[in-house]
Design a protein around this motif. Structure first.
Motif, short mmCIF file in Angstrom:
data_model
loop_
_atom_site.label_atom_id
_atom_site.label_comp_id
_atom_site.label_asym_id
_atom_site.label_seq_id
_atom_site.Cartn_x
_atom_site.Cartn_y
_atom_site.Cartn_z
N VAL A 21 0.99 -1.12 0.05
CA VAL A 21 -0.31 0.03 0.38
C VAL A 21 0.90 1.23 -0.01
O VAL A 21 2.09 1.69 0.62
CB VAL A 21 -1.06 -0.26 1.09
N ARG A 22 0.53 1.80 -1.02
CA ARG A 22 1.86 3.34 -0.83
C ARG A 22 1.53 4.30 -0.21
O ARG A 22 2.71 4.91 0.19
CB ARG A 22 1.20 3.33 -2.55
N THR A 23 0.14 4.67 0.21
CA THR A 23 0.32 5.06 1.16
C THR A 23 -1.38 5.81 2.25
O THR A 23 -2.01 5.64 1.19
CB THR A 23 0.20 6.76 0.56
N ILE A 24 -1.03 6.22 3.08
CA ILE A 24 -2.87 5.93 3.59
C ILE A 24 -2.21 8.01 3.59
O ILE A 24 -1.18 7.99 4.67
CB ILE A 24 -2.50 5.68 5.41
N THR A 25 -3.64 8.42 3.36
CA THR A 25 -3.08 9.76 3.56
C THR A 25 -4.80 10.21 4.30
O THR A 25 -5.64 10.47 3.71
CB THR A 25 -3.45 10.14 2.37
N MET A 26 -4.80 10.95 5.19
CA MET A 26 -5.19 11.94 6.28
C MET A 26 -5.15 13.10 5.04
O MET A 26 -4.62 14.26 5.39
CB MET A 26 -5.34 11.53 7.70
N GLY A 27 -6.71 12.73 5.20
CA GLY A 27 -7.23 14.77 4.78
C GLY A 27 -7.82 14.93 6.11
O GLY A 27 -8.37 14.77 6.62
N ILE A 28 -7.49 16.70 5.87
CA ILE A 28 -8.02 17.68 7.33
C ILE A 28 -8.55 18.43 6.55
O ILE A 28 -7.29 18.89 6.10
CB ILE A 28 -6.64 17.25 8.67
N SER A 29 -9.30 19.05 7.02
CA SER A 29 -10.45 20.34 6.82
C SER A 29 -9.52 21.51 7.87
O SER A 29 -10.12 21.11 8.46
CB SER A 29 -11.66 20.14 6.43
N ARG A 51 -3.82 17.28 16.19
CA ARG A 51 -5.31 16.46 17.22
C ARG A 51 -6.16 15.52 16.46
O ARG A 51 -5.77 14.54 16.58
CB ARG A 51 -6.01 17.34 16.88
N LYS A 52 -5.60 15.86 15.14
CA LYS A 52 -6.17 14.84 14.13
C LYS A 52 -5.31 13.53 13.72
O LYS A 52 -6.03 11.97 13.66
CB LYS A 52 -6.96 15.60 12.89
N ALA A 53 -4.47 13.83 13.99
CA ALA A 53 -3.35 12.38 13.07
C ALA A 53 -2.33 12.20 13.88
O ALA A 53 -1.64 11.81 13.65
CB ALA A 53 -2.84 13.15 11.81
N ILE A 76 -0.60 13.16 4.92
CA ILE A 76 -1.28 14.48 5.96
C ILE A 76 -1.95 15.04 4.23
O ILE A 76 -1.33 15.92 3.94
CB ILE A 76 -1.11 14.90 6.87
N SER A 77 -2.96 15.50 3.99
CA SER A 77 -3.30 16.61 3.24
C SER A 77 -4.17 18.01 4.20
O SER A 77 -5.28 17.00 5.07
CB SER A 77 -4.11 15.61 2.04
N VAL A 78 -4.27 18.42 3.46
CA VAL A 78 -5.31 20.07 4.06
C VAL A 78 -5.60 20.93 3.26
O VAL A 78 -5.41 20.20 1.50
CB VAL A 78 -4.94 20.64 5.02
N THR A 79 -6.45 21.34 3.75
CA THR A 79 -6.85 22.51 2.49
C THR A 79 -6.48 23.38 2.41
O THR A 79 -4.99 23.85 3.08
CB THR A 79 -8.54 23.31 3.47
N PRO A 80 -6.49 24.04 0.76
CA PRO A 80 -5.50 24.82 -0.01
C PRO A 80 -5.44 25.89 1.35
O PRO A 80 -5.64 26.65 0.98
CB PRO A 80 -6.13 24.97 -1.39
N LEU A 264 -9.23 4.88 13.81
CA LEU A 264 -8.91 6.68 13.73
C LEU A 264 -10.38 6.73 14.39
O LEU A 264 -10.20 8.13 14.14
CB LEU A 264 -7.95 6.77 12.45
N ASN A 265 -11.14 6.85 12.99
CA ASN A 265 -12.65 6.69 14.20
C ASN A 265 -12.49 8.09 12.66
O ASN A 265 -12.96 8.89 13.21
CB ASN A 265 -12.97 6.90 15.52
N VAL A 266 -12.47 7.61 11.36
CA VAL A 266 -12.42 8.47 10.66
C VAL A 266 -13.42 7.97 9.27
O VAL A 266 -12.48 7.33 9.03
CB VAL A 266 -11.08 9.23 10.13
N PRO A 267 -13.83 9.02 8.26
CA PRO A 267 -14.77 8.73 7.39
C PRO A 267 -13.74 7.87 6.75
O PRO A 267 -12.56 8.53 6.31
CB PRO A 267 -15.77 9.61 7.05
N PHE A 268 -13.79 6.63 5.29
CA PHE A 268 -12.76 6.61 4.46
C PHE A 268 -13.09 7.31 3.66
O PHE A 268 -14.94 7.64 2.89
CB PHE A 268 -13.37 5.03 4.44
N GLY A 269 -12.50 7.72 3.12
CA GLY A 269 -12.85 8.77 2.18
C GLY A 269 -12.82 8.06 0.54
O GLY A 269 -13.96 7.60 -0.52
N ILE A 270 -11.32 7.58 -0.32
CA ILE A 270 -11.46 6.87 -1.77
C ILE A 270 -10.27 5.64 -0.98
O ILE A 270 -9.39 6.18 -0.17
CB ILE A 270 -11.68 7.92 -3.24
#
Lengths: 451, 89
Positions: A21-29, A51-53, A76-80, A264-270
């Motif tokens: 698996v190349r990456t688990i990326t947590m997207g955070i707004s 806090r989130k990650a 981790i990815s974040v809002t632009p 992590l109790n975070v919704p699965f995205g894609i």
């Protein structure tokens, strides 16, 4: 009942064929971190990401151990940031990049993406500030990635942004000249950028996303290559073999994504169904194309072979995952793929051929070194060509070029690790300066009017 | 829940007993074993029940790896879900 054959097939994929698996990326707004005071905003950004990650890396490692699947990156990815920083009206976005770097260090992730702006139709003041800050931001940080979306099928191509990016990339190459212009490996210029992409350097958390999401990027070019070695049939059989293999790879990604999301109790995205190569032997997309029957990647037939591969990967993967997104397809980065590097070295693969290939694969001109003295307008023109392919074909395209400072054709850029090494490729000697200098917007194509 | 343990390496006296002793220590019940010796290469697959285990699964993986290393064996201890996900629709 679990069969012995299935167990040993999986083991062989992981041990010998570089399945991971190349990456688990947590997207955070970060939309709720905006403030008129930039210092306050940066503090909020740092606090929210941490806090989130907080448990991202630990949880990823746990899953890796329990399922026996290598998970290469936790990111981790974040809002632009141009959106988050807009309220501060600050004249520089560099402090935001520093806050992201600090958060990445605390969480232990190896990349954080989202020092980004979406300017396909026009700039806000904050977008301009962010873009102007990119060279400094990416040279004073190590793990912050940046992306700028300059075009879309709906909006056309913002040629003022395209013109600007040529200069930004040149400046960044110069600022990071002591590290072989590595800064340029951390910035991508996009058309039709996906908002849930887990892969760097182009990952960010789109504004249509929820507060937090887990996105997973799979890999596995080696597994596809080995499966094709055993496939002696025609190209229909080749496509079927790729589909079956992609299905298995993606199921693994889906499992990791749902486990990570649950723990992590975070919704699965894609799940992003991508074949992402590494410079390791046996982990190359170019070698898959060669396995289909091409003497060398880049020869005539390469675009057709890549089109087949890209399509079959998606068809196989889409049934294996409940939500597919991101870039999804085959990546063709030059420096990160041993077969591509070989093909460039023996002149089988040229920049023009790579451009043609981007019309049928998932991304674009990726990790390509060009001479350091190439003009900013030529870089912009290369970007413009690539954006046109994306806009007209309603697909994502991207450019990640490295104008290697002080180097010329025949030299090589050595990044090491997953970024690999890139032979410097020639570009046209004829000027595009006047064209780029016109600026303005290339209107959206007629196929954008679908309503 | 089950875990699948695969052991690959040079055949030696006490190999199965050593590996299964680690399972017993951790209250992991072996429900099926298949094994083969090809020339002097030993290949074994154990299906084990992990619901009653008295340590964390990651700890069990570490212990199995440690024992495998001591005996010069390659040991993989993996949750069954990975195989079900990849090979069953």
């Amino acid at each position: 009942m679990i069969s012995t054959n299935d167990v040993f097939e999986t083991l062989q994929m992981i041990r010998q064929e570089h399945l991971d698996v190349r990456t688990i990326t947590m997207g955070i707004s970060l939309l709720d971190c905006a403030s008129s005071d930039s210092k306050k905003s940066c503090d909020r950004i740092y606090d929210k990401i941490c806090r989130k990650a907080e448990k991202l890396v630990e949880t990823g490692s746990e899953i890796e151990k329990e399922f026996g699947i290598p998970i290469i990156h936790k990111r981790i990815s974040v809002t632009p940031i141009s959106l988050v920083a807009a309220a501060s009206r600050s004249h520089t976005a560099v402090p935001y990049a520093i806050a992201l770097q600090k958060a990445a260090d605390t969480c232990g992730v190896n990349f954080i993406g989202g020092f980004s702006a979406l300017v396909q139709k026009g700039f806000t003041e904050s977008d301009q500030t962010l873009i102007r800050s990119i060279p400094e931001a990416l040279s004073v940080t190590q793990n912050v990635c940046s992306s700028v979306n300059v075009a879309s099928t709906k909006a056309g191509i913002n040629m003022d942004a395209v013109a600007m990016m040529g200069g930004i990339i040149k400046e960044l190459a110069e600022r990071t000249k002591d590290e072989q212009s590595i800064g340029c490996a951390k910035i991508v210029v996009f058309a039709n950028v996906p908002e849930d992409n887990p892969f760097m350097a182009g990952a960010f958390h789109g504004v249509g996303e929820g507060d937090c999401a887990i996105n997973v990027g799979v890999s596995g070019p080696g597994v596809v290559k080995i499966a094709l070695e055993k496939c002696g049939g025609d190209l229909t059989a080749v496509a079927d073999t790729i589909k079956k293999t992609a299905f298995k790879i993606t199921r693994m990604g889906q499992l990791v994504a749902s486990e990570a999301s649950k723990r992590l109790n975070v919704p699965f995205g894609i799940v992003d169904l991508s074949l992402a190569p590494t410079p390791a032997i046996g982990d190359s997309v170019a070698h898959i194309l060669e396995e289909m029957g091409l003497e060398k990647c880049g020869t005539h037939g390469t675009t057709a072979a890549l089109a087949l591969l890209n399509d079959a990967v998606k068809k196989g993967g889409v049934m294996a995952s409940s939500h597919v997104g991101g870039l999804s397809g085959a990546f063709i980065p030059v420096s990160e793929d041993a077969g591509m590097i070989d093909a460039v070295r023996c002149n089988a693969l040229t920049l023009s051929k790579l451009e043609a290939m981007t019309a049928v694969c998932s991304v674009g001109l990726d990790m390509i070194a060009v001479p350091g003295d190439v003009s900013a307008s030529t870089i912009s023109a290369i970007i413009a060509d690539e954006m046109a392919i994306g806009v007209v074909n309603s697909k994502t395209t991207a450019v990640r070029l490295i104008p290697a400072y002080g180097k010329t054709v025949g030299d090589s850029v050595e990044f090491g690790g997953l970024l690999g090494s890139a032979p410097v490729m020639p570009v046209s000697n004829f000027s595009s300066e006047k064209f780029i200098g016109r600026g303005g917007r290339i209107p959206a194509p007629i196929q954008s009017l679908k309503n | 829940m089950k875990a699948v343990i695969t052991v690959i390496g040079k055949d030696s006296v006490g190999l199965i007993s050593n590996m299964s002793a680690v399972c017993a220590e951790c209250h992991v019940n072996i429900v099926d074993i298949t094994q083969k010796v090809i020339e002097d290469l030993f290949v074994m697959m154990m299906i084990t029940e992990i619901d009653g285990m008295n340590v964390k699964f990651t700890e069990f993986v570490d212990r199995m790896n440690k024992k495998g290393k001591e005996m010069g064996l390659e040991v993989h201890t993996m949750h069954e879900d990975i195989f079900n996900a990849m090979h069953k629709i």
